[in-house]
Write a protein that holds these residues in place. Structure first.
Motif, PDB file in Angstrom:
ATOM      1  N   TYR A   1    -140.336 -55.603   0.794  1.00  0.00           N
ATOM      2  CA  TYR A   1    -139.108 -54.822   0.876  1.00  0.00           C
ATOM      3  C   TYR A   1    -139.077 -53.745  -0.207  1.00  0.00           C
ATOM      4  N   THR A   2    -139.460 -54.097  -1.428  1.00  0.00           N
ATOM      5  CA  THR A   2    -139.512 -53.116  -2.506  1.00  0.00           C
ATOM      6  C   THR A   2    -140.517 -52.024  -2.186  1.00  0.00           C
ATOM      7  N   GLN A   3    -141.656 -52.409  -1.645  1.00  0.00           N
ATOM      8  CA  GLN A   3    -142.669 -51.429  -1.267  1.00  0.00           C
ATOM      9  C   GLN A   3    -142.144 -50.458  -0.213  1.00  0.00           C
ATOM     10  N   ALA A   4    -141.380 -50.969   0.747  1.00  0.00           N
ATOM     11  CA  ALA A   4    -140.811 -50.110   1.786  1.00  0.00           C
ATOM     12  C   ALA A   4    -139.761 -49.169   1.206  1.00  0.00           C
ATOM     13  N   LEU A   5    -138.912 -49.687   0.310  1.00  0.00           N
ATOM     14  CA  LEU A   5    -137.903 -48.840  -0.325  1.00  0.00           C
ATOM     15  C   LEU A   5    -138.550 -47.677  -1.073  1.00  0.00           C
ATOM     16  N   LEU A   6    -139.546 -47.995  -1.872  1.00  0.00           N
ATOM     17  CA  LEU A   6    -140.175 -46.969  -2.707  1.00  0.00           C
ATOM     18  C   LEU A   6    -140.976 -45.971  -1.883  1.00  0.00           C
ATOM     19  N   SER A   7    -141.486 -46.403  -0.752  1.00  0.00           N
ATOM     20  CA  SER A   7    -142.259 -45.481   0.082  1.00  0.00           C
ATOM     21  C   SER A   7    -141.375 -44.396   0.684  1.00  0.00           C
ATOM     22  N   ALA A   8    -140.058 -44.646   0.739  1.00  0.00           N
ATOM     23  CA  ALA A   8    -139.131 -43.676   1.318  1.00  0.00           C
ATOM     24  C   ALA A   8    -138.604 -42.672   0.301  1.00  0.00           C
ATOM     25  N   VAL A   9    -138.931 -42.849  -0.977  1.00  0.00           N
ATOM     26  CA  VAL A   9    -138.457 -41.929  -2.011  1.00  0.00           C
ATOM     27  C   VAL A   9    -139.223 -40.614  -1.908  1.00  0.00           C
ATOM     28  N   PRO A  10    -138.532 -39.463  -1.799  1.00  0.00           N
ATOM     29  CA  PRO A  10    -139.232 -38.180  -1.687  1.00  0.00           C
ATOM     30  C   PRO A  10    -140.041 -37.866  -2.943  1.00  0.00           C
ATOM     31  N   ILE A  11    -141.166 -37.199  -2.759  1.00  0.00           N
ATOM     32  CA  ILE A  11    -142.013 -36.769  -3.874  1.00  0.00           C
ATOM     33  C   ILE A  11    -141.731 -35.301  -4.148  1.00  0.00           C
ATOM     34  N   PRO A  12    -141.269 -34.957  -5.365  1.00  0.00           N
ATOM     35  CA  PRO A  12    -140.920 -33.555  -5.658  1.00  0.00           C
ATOM     36  C   PRO A  12    -142.117 -32.610  -5.584  1.00  0.00           C
ATOM     37  N   ASP A  13    -143.291 -33.087  -6.008  1.00  0.00           N
ATOM     38  CA  ASP A  13    -144.470 -32.226  -6.052  1.00  0.00           C
ATOM     39  C   ASP A  13    -145.077 -32.112  -4.651  1.00  0.00           C
ATOM     40  N   PRO A  14    -145.055 -30.920  -4.031  1.00  0.00           N
ATOM     41  CA  PRO A  14    -145.576 -30.795  -2.668  1.00  0.00           C
ATOM     42  C   PRO A  14    -147.064 -31.103  -2.554  1.00  0.00           C
ATOM     43  N   THR A  15    -147.812 -30.919  -3.642  1.00  0.00           N
ATOM     44  CA  THR A  15    -149.251 -31.176  -3.586  1.00  0.00           C
ATOM     45  C   THR A  15    -149.574 -32.657  -3.536  1.00  0.00           C
ATOM     46  N   GLN A  16    -148.582 -33.509  -3.875  1.00  0.00           N
ATOM     47  CA  GLN A  16    -148.809 -34.952  -3.911  1.00  0.00           C
ATOM     48  C   GLN A  16    -148.229 -35.675  -2.693  1.00  0.00           C
ATOM     49  N   ARG A  17    -147.554 -34.952  -1.804  1.00  0.00           N
ATOM     50  CA  ARG A  17    -146.832 -35.604  -0.731  1.00  0.00           C
ATOM     51  C   ARG A  17    -147.745 -36.290   0.284  1.00  0.00           C
ATOM     52  N   GLY A  18    -148.920 -35.786   0.456  1.00  0.00           N
ATOM     53  CA  GLY A  18    -149.821 -36.399   1.426  1.00  0.00           C
ATOM     54  C   GLY A  18    -150.516 -37.640   0.904  1.00  0.00           C
ATOM     55  N   THR A  19    -150.328 -37.962  -0.376  1.00  0.00           N
ATOM     56  CA  THR A  19    -151.034 -39.097  -0.971  1.00  0.00           C
ATOM     57  C   THR A  19    -150.278 -40.411  -0.815  1.00  0.00           C
ATOM     58  N   LYS A  20    -149.012 -40.355  -0.383  1.00  0.00           N
ATOM     59  CA  LYS A  20    -148.211 -41.567  -0.286  1.00  0.00           C
ATOM     60  C   LYS A  20    -147.984 -41.945   1.169  1.00  0.00           C
ATOM     61  N   GLN A  21    -148.216 -43.207   1.465  1.00  0.00           N
ATOM     62  CA  GLN A  21    -148.044 -43.699   2.828  1.00  0.00           C
ATOM     63  C   GLN A  21    -146.637 -44.247   3.015  1.00  0.00           C
ATOM     64  N   ARG A  22    -145.952 -43.758   4.037  1.00  0.00           N
ATOM     65  CA  ARG A  22    -144.587 -44.196   4.321  1.00  0.00           C
ATOM     66  C   ARG A  22    -144.622 -45.504   5.123  1.00  0.00           C
ATOM     67  N   ILE A  23    -143.814 -46.471   4.697  1.00  0.00           N
ATOM     68  CA  ILE A  23    -143.684 -47.733   5.417  1.00  0.00           C
ATOM     69  C   ILE A  23    -142.408 -47.673   6.237  1.00  0.00           C
ATOM     70  N   ALA A  24    -142.536 -47.675   7.553  1.00  0.00           N
ATOM     71  CA  ALA A  24    -141.379 -47.627   8.440  1.00  0.00           C
ATOM     72  C   ALA A  24    -141.010 -49.041   8.870  1.00  0.00           C
ATOM     73  N   LEU A  25    -139.825 -49.483   8.478  1.00  0.00           N
ATOM     74  CA  LEU A  25    -139.373 -50.824   8.835  1.00  0.00           C
ATOM     75  C   LEU A  25    -138.847 -50.835  10.262  1.00  0.00           C
ATOM     76  N   THR A  26    -139.141 -51.886  10.991  1.00  0.00           N
ATOM     77  CA  THR A  26    -138.655 -52.043  12.357  1.00  0.00           C
ATOM     78  C   THR A  26    -137.450 -52.978  12.371  1.00  0.00           C
ATOM     79  N   GLY A  27    -136.607 -52.826  13.387  1.00  0.00           N
ATOM     80  CA  GLY A  27    -135.464 -53.717  13.518  1.00  0.00           C
ATOM     81  C   GLY A  27    -134.320 -53.359  12.587  1.00  0.00           C
ATOM     82  N   ASP A  28    -133.208 -54.041  12.782  1.00  0.00           N
ATOM     83  CA  ASP A  28    -132.010 -53.810  11.979  1.00  0.00           C
ATOM     84  C   ASP A  28    -131.876 -54.880  10.900  1.00  0.00           C
ATOM     85  N   VAL A  29    -131.047 -54.578   9.898  1.00  0.00           N
ATOM     86  CA  VAL A  29    -130.744 -55.579   8.872  1.00  0.00           C
ATOM     87  C   VAL A  29    -129.967 -56.719   9.534  1.00  0.00           C
TER      88      VAL A  29
END
Length: 335
Positions: free
Chosen positions: A259-287
């Motif tokens: 859950y922490t990994q998913a939360l942090l993966s959704a945080v925007p990266i300010p540096d545009p040159t680094q944005r492609g280095t982070k993998q977004r974790i998309a959670l399925t289903g509802d809380v």
């Protein structure tokens, strides 16, 4: 131990053991109880004098309920809340009233937490009046000192809340919370209703006040960047339970709970040159509903690591790798 005696920095001030808060669900017609909402489910926390503990998670996970329960503004269903070694859950109204001088709260919305019919002087002086502390000119001087402490002018004391901006109103709320010289402040999303530029000013003010007054903070927020900036330790909450704790360095750079990994993966990266280095974790289903939470691990219905064990066994919040970084996951691992 005298509750009004300030412990040295680093000494334990607050300990929460197996705190549980349940709300009954009743029918509208016969007022029969149909079920219960398990808002907070057996959490454990520790807070030292002069320390800031960040409590982070999605809306509805139980963060604010935890903060209110610590001050007994909401009555806990079970568990112990130890402040200076005194169990708040066993105190009568008179003893609790005395101890409340040491614990205050700053609420999220400064637009609704201040009485629009009262002047700023009356708002800040109200805690002093309720507890019978100082009178007359001494009380006026105390209010003026508090206004200066939070960066406002004493001549503004005769104004009303609607005459101030959002950031100024939050400063008034902080001054009111400091009127009784508390040791602990519960900060319930104190900057989320403010503009970003004003948020930084309030966070800097809180840090200065902590240094000057030796305050301990329980900082509740859903903004991960604010938590990272101000907190000494972080506790991640999901559906009423703490799922991971650690220092900001551990939680933000080496998260072990999915859950922490998913939360942090959704945080925007300010540096545009680094944005492609982070993998977004998309959670399925509802809380899931806190009225009918899943068995075992609460996060398992949305977790990509979930196995049968996650449904059968509730994972304990333990340090599985002896890194001082507990996680409530059977398969806790760094990404």
């Amino acid at each position: 131990m005298d509750v009004h005696q300030r412990p040295r920095k680093g000494e334990e001030l607050l300990r929460v053991e197996d705190l549980t808060v349940q709300f009954p669900v009743t029918s509208a017609v016969l007022r029969r109880q149909l079920g219960r909402v398990l808002a907070v489910d057996g959490i454990n926390l520790q807070l030292a004098a002069g320390e800031t503990l960040g409590l982070v998670g999605e809306s509805g996970c139980g963060k604010s309920t935890t903060g209110l329960a610590l001050l007994r503004l909401i009555e806990p269903t079970a568990g112990r809340i130890l402040f200076h070694g005194h169990d708040l859950t066993t105190l009568n109204k008179s003893a609790l009233r005395t101890l409340r001088r040491e614990m205050q709260i700053v609420l999220q919305d400064p637009f609704s937490s201040l009485d629009p019919r009262m002047t700023v002087r009356a708002i800040i002086a109200e805690p002093l009046k309720v507890h019978g502390i100082e009178k007359g000119k001494a009380r006026t001087r105390r209010v003026n000192d508090l206004l200066e402490l939070v960066g406002l002018h004493p001549e503004h004391a005769s104004r009303y809340p609607h005459e101030f901006s959002g950031g100024q109103r939050q400063r008034i709320s902080i001054a009111r919370a400091l009127a009784l010289d508390p040791q602990l402040l519960v900060l319930d999303e104190p900057v989320s209703a403010l503009d970003v530029s004003i948020q930084a000013q309030i966070v800097n003010l809180l840090q200065r006040l902590q240094d000057e007054l030796s305050l301990a903070y329980l900082f509740i927020a859903h903004d991960l960047s604010v938590i990272k900036h101000i907190c000494d330790r972080v506790a991640v909450m999901y559906l009423g339970r703490i799922v991971e704790t650690g220092t900001p360095q551990q939680v933000y750079h080496q998260p072990t709970h999915p859950y922490t990994q998913a939360l942090l993966s959704a945080v925007p990266i300010p540096d545009p040159t680094q944005r492609g280095t982070k993998q977004r974790i998309a959670l399925t289903g509802d809380v899931p509903s806190p009225q009918d939470p899943p068995s075992g691990c609460r996060f398992r219905t949305r977790c990509w690591k979930a196995q049968q064990r996650c449904a059968d066994e509730t994972p304990e919040l333990i340090d599985r790798y002896n890194h001082g970084h507990p996680s409530a996951c059977h398969f806790a691992a760094r990404r």
